[in-house]
Design a protein around this motif. Structure first.
Motif, PDB file in Angstrom:
ATOM      1  N   VAL A 189       1.409   3.188  -3.291  1.00 27.51           N
ATOM      2  CA  VAL A 189       0.327   3.868  -4.030  1.00 27.51           C
ATOM      3  C   VAL A 189       0.681   5.317  -4.367  1.00 27.51           C
ATOM      4  O   VAL A 189       0.534   5.763  -5.507  1.00 27.51           O
TER       5      VAL A 189
ATOM      6  N   ARG B  46       0.822  -1.218   0.000  1.00 26.87           N
ATOM      7  CA  ARG B  46       0.000   0.000   0.000  1.00 26.87           C
ATOM      8  C   ARG B  46       0.854   1.264   0.000  1.00 26.87           C
ATOM      9  O   ARG B  46       0.451   2.318  -0.466  1.00 26.87           O
TER      10      ARG B  46
ATOM     11  N   LEU C 294      -7.727   1.861  -5.497  1.00 23.50           N
ATOM     12  CA  LEU C 294      -6.721   1.924  -4.432  1.00 23.50           C
ATOM     13  C   LEU C 294      -6.710   3.313  -3.817  1.00 23.50           C
ATOM     14  O   LEU C 294      -6.386   3.495  -2.643  1.00 23.50           O
TER      15      LEU C 294
END
Ligand SMILES: [Zn+2]
Length: 251
Positions: free
Chosen positions: A117, A114, A148
């Motif tokens: 991103v 993550r 996302l």
């Protein structure tokens, strides 16, 4: 129903670098075989190009463009991006961007985090690095396309239960089972995302010291199997589309 066929265009030596061994195969032969299969079966695809490969052999970019495939990014060096500092990660992405422009990205080894991103957002509109069952956080376990962030879409590899429909699974399992899993996914999701690598269509010496599943059933037998798999999908009357088209459909 839609099928999105993708491939990570890298050298075999890049694919096995994480095992600390070196071995080269005829990478051009593998790429040619992959493109010939897609051409014969009339399948448009999204090709995630490794920057270092493009830089050392710029003609591959012309070859894949000639064939009308979508070009996306697989990073520059094929390092696991999760192990890089923010500066090194930014350099991976910007270096690739200087070589060719792309709207989509896939991390080497499906190594998604993550934290990546915010580094992907300035360059790409979609990412396809996730294998849902491998993700650590519950929020990443979504099987399907999702956002996302406000501007970056995730288009994960299709997964049945705990089995992602990667090329490795297609190489290892009987074709009949691969067909059942594809059919199940198409009925469940309305689309299927699969992925290949050019070196899987080359002769890989059996003595390369990597785990058996990395190279098992690669070569001529896999060429035959993939052709039969794509023929089966076509007979289901699916539309073959690129990742950009998936993005446009679901955004
Ligand atoms: Zn790769």
């Amino acid at each position: 129903m839609h099928v999105c066929v993708t491939a990570d265009i890298e050298k075999f030596s890049d694919a096995i670098a994480k095992y600390g061994v070196s071995c080269s195969v005829n990478d051009y032969h593998g790429l040619r075989a992959l493109l010939d299969i897609f051409c014969e079966e009339d399948v448009p695809s999204t090709l995630f190009m490794l920057g270092r490969y493009v830089e050392s052999t710029p003609t591959i970019l012309d070859i894949v463009r000639e064939n009308g495939h979508e070009i996306a990014s697989h990073g520059y060096t094929h390092l696991d991006l999760r192990s890089l500092s923010p500066i090194a990660l930014e350099e991976e992405l910007s270096h690739c961007n200087r070589l060719f422009s792309a709207r989509g990205f896939r991390a080497p080894y499906y190594g998604f985090s993550r934290l990546m991103v915010k580094y992907l957002e300035p360059y790409f509109v979609y990412d396809s690095s996730q294998i849902p069952v491998r993700s650590a956080s519950r929020m990443d376990r979504f099987l399907n396309v999702y956002m996302l962030s406000e501007s970056l879409m995730e288009i994960p590899i299709s997964t049945v239960g705990i089995v992602p429909l990667t090329s490795m699974v297609l190489r290892m399992c009987p074709l009949s089972l691969a067909k059942i899993m594809a059919l199940y996914t198409l009925k469940r999701d309305g689309y299927l995302v699969v992925n290949f690598h050019p070196w899987e269509f080359s002769f890989v010496p059996p003595e390369v010291p990597v785990p058996f599943y990395v190279t098992k059933n690669a070569g001529a037998a896999f060429i035959k199997k993939v052709k039969r798999y794509l023929k089966f999908l076509r007979e289901l009357n699916v539309d073959f589309i690129t990742m950009e088209q998936v993005y446009e459909l679901y955004r």
